[in-house]
Design a protein around this motif. Sequence first.
Motif, PDB file in Angstrom:
ATOM      1  N   UNK A   1      42.401  31.632  28.710  1.00  0.00           N
ATOM      2  CA  UNK A   1      43.486  30.724  29.019  1.00  0.00           C
ATOM      3  C   UNK A   1      43.771  30.767  30.523  1.00  0.00           C
ATOM      4  N   UNK A   2      44.413  29.732  31.020  1.00  0.00           N
ATOM      5  CA  UNK A   2      44.834  29.735  32.410  1.00  0.00           C
ATOM      6  C   UNK A   2      46.195  30.381  32.547  1.00  0.00           C
ATOM      7  N   UNK A   3      46.471  30.908  33.725  1.00  0.00           N
ATOM      8  CA  UNK A   3      47.754  31.542  33.940  1.00  0.00           C
ATOM      9  C   UNK A   3      48.373  31.134  35.255  1.00  0.00           C
ATOM     10  N   UNK A   4      48.982  32.097  35.965  1.00  0.00           N
ATOM     11  CA  UNK A   4      49.689  31.767  37.179  1.00  0.00           C
ATOM     12  C   UNK A   4      49.020  32.372  38.413  1.00  0.00           C
ATOM     13  N   UNK A   5      49.557  33.470  38.928  1.00  0.00           N
ATOM     14  CA  UNK A   5      49.066  34.038  40.180  1.00  0.00           C
ATOM     15  C   UNK A   5      48.564  35.448  39.956  1.00  0.00           C
ATOM     16  N   UNK A   6      47.390  35.771  40.450  1.00  0.00           N
ATOM     17  CA  UNK A   6      46.843  37.098  40.261  1.00  0.00           C
ATOM     18  C   UNK A   6      47.564  38.098  41.159  1.00  0.00           C
ATOM     19  N   UNK A   7      47.685  39.333  40.727  1.00  0.00           N
ATOM     20  CA  UNK A   7      48.305  40.374  41.545  1.00  0.00           C
ATOM     21  C   UNK A   7      47.505  41.660  41.399  1.00  0.00           C
ATOM     22  N   UNK A   8      47.598  42.518  42.399  1.00  0.00           N
ATOM     23  CA  UNK A   8      46.828  43.761  42.396  1.00  0.00           C
ATOM     24  C   UNK A   8      47.372  44.723  41.356  1.00  0.00           C
ATOM     25  N   UNK A   9      46.487  45.561  40.823  1.00  0.00           N
ATOM     26  CA  UNK A   9      46.880  46.526  39.803  1.00  0.00           C
ATOM     27  C   UNK A   9      46.760  47.940  40.352  1.00  0.00           C
ATOM     28  N   UNK A  10      47.550  48.865  39.791  1.00  0.00           N
ATOM     29  CA  UNK A  10      47.437  50.267  40.135  1.00  0.00           C
ATOM     30  C   UNK A  10      46.123  50.803  39.577  1.00  0.00           C
ATOM     31  N   UNK A  11      45.301  51.407  40.421  1.00  0.00           N
ATOM     32  CA  UNK A  11      43.998  51.906  39.983  1.00  0.00           C
ATOM     33  C   UNK A  11      44.147  53.322  39.456  1.00  0.00           C
ATOM     34  N   UNK A  12      43.705  53.539  38.209  1.00  0.00           N
ATOM     35  CA  UNK A  12      43.745  54.860  37.596  1.00  0.00           C
ATOM     36  C   UNK A  12      42.449  55.592  37.934  1.00  0.00           C
ATOM     37  N   UNK A  13      42.547  56.817  38.387  1.00  0.00           N
ATOM     38  CA  UNK A  13      41.373  57.594  38.787  1.00  0.00           C
ATOM     39  C   UNK A  13      40.358  57.683  37.646  1.00  0.00           C
TER      40      UNK A  13
END
Length: 254
Positions: free
Chosen positions: A45-57
């Motif tokens: 599906x389409x959405x809105x605006x992508x944002x960065x995620x917290x990277x888990x080690x």
Amino acid sequence: MASLQVSGAGVGAVAFAAKGKASIGALRLPSVVTVGEVRPARRAFRGLVVRAATVVAPKYTTLKPLADRVLVKINSSEEKTTGGILLPTTAQSKPQGGEVVAVGEGRIIGDKKVDVSIQVGAQVVYSKYAGTEVELNDHNHLVLKEDDIIGILETDDVKDMKPLNDRVLIKVAEAEDKTPGGLLLTETTKEKPSIGTVVAVGPGPLDEEGKRSPLSVSAGSTVLYSKYAGSEFKGADGTNYIVLRVSDLMAVLS
């Protein structure tokens, strides 16, 4: 490098373990969605605006949500438009749905333990800016509260959505095509309707004893609702729907 993005429950509400790995498909949803265009094998599906995620080690391979939180696996953003044009990262759409891969142990209300009502594997739709995104095992996930989930998609058509808690699914009345004087209206000049027919209702909110309180409206009711409330969707046949909380309903019409 990805950075922390907090818009709801914090990462501190999550416990990480070092074993196991979930492998599940995903779902993505926009603020206005044509659900009928989705293929069952891969619900995109389409959405809105992508944002960065917290990277888990990498040493952490599983994430266990706590209390009434759930972990949802989401797809990557659209890299192309429907016409095949490549999108830059800043213009790519933000997913708003996915598949539940883990749930918390529930919460205590009064002296009663209330389990999370959503099952692992459910395809869900959630509020636009809810939760905290994390990158785990090279996939984007979202940790959010159960109450931030709008509903469960049991088929590929939004008309079959099962709203949760105190939310209702409404089929929006068609906007007028003409003014009282007979002037034809374009799509951009049509007044946004705020009347519709209730298609489905949630089980109701939890009271102080942890019991569900039934909603004051039922399927089939024609209602007047707040004009700018809720999340809008488009069904397979082009019909407009909206999901909102019962508190956003202003009146029952008859």
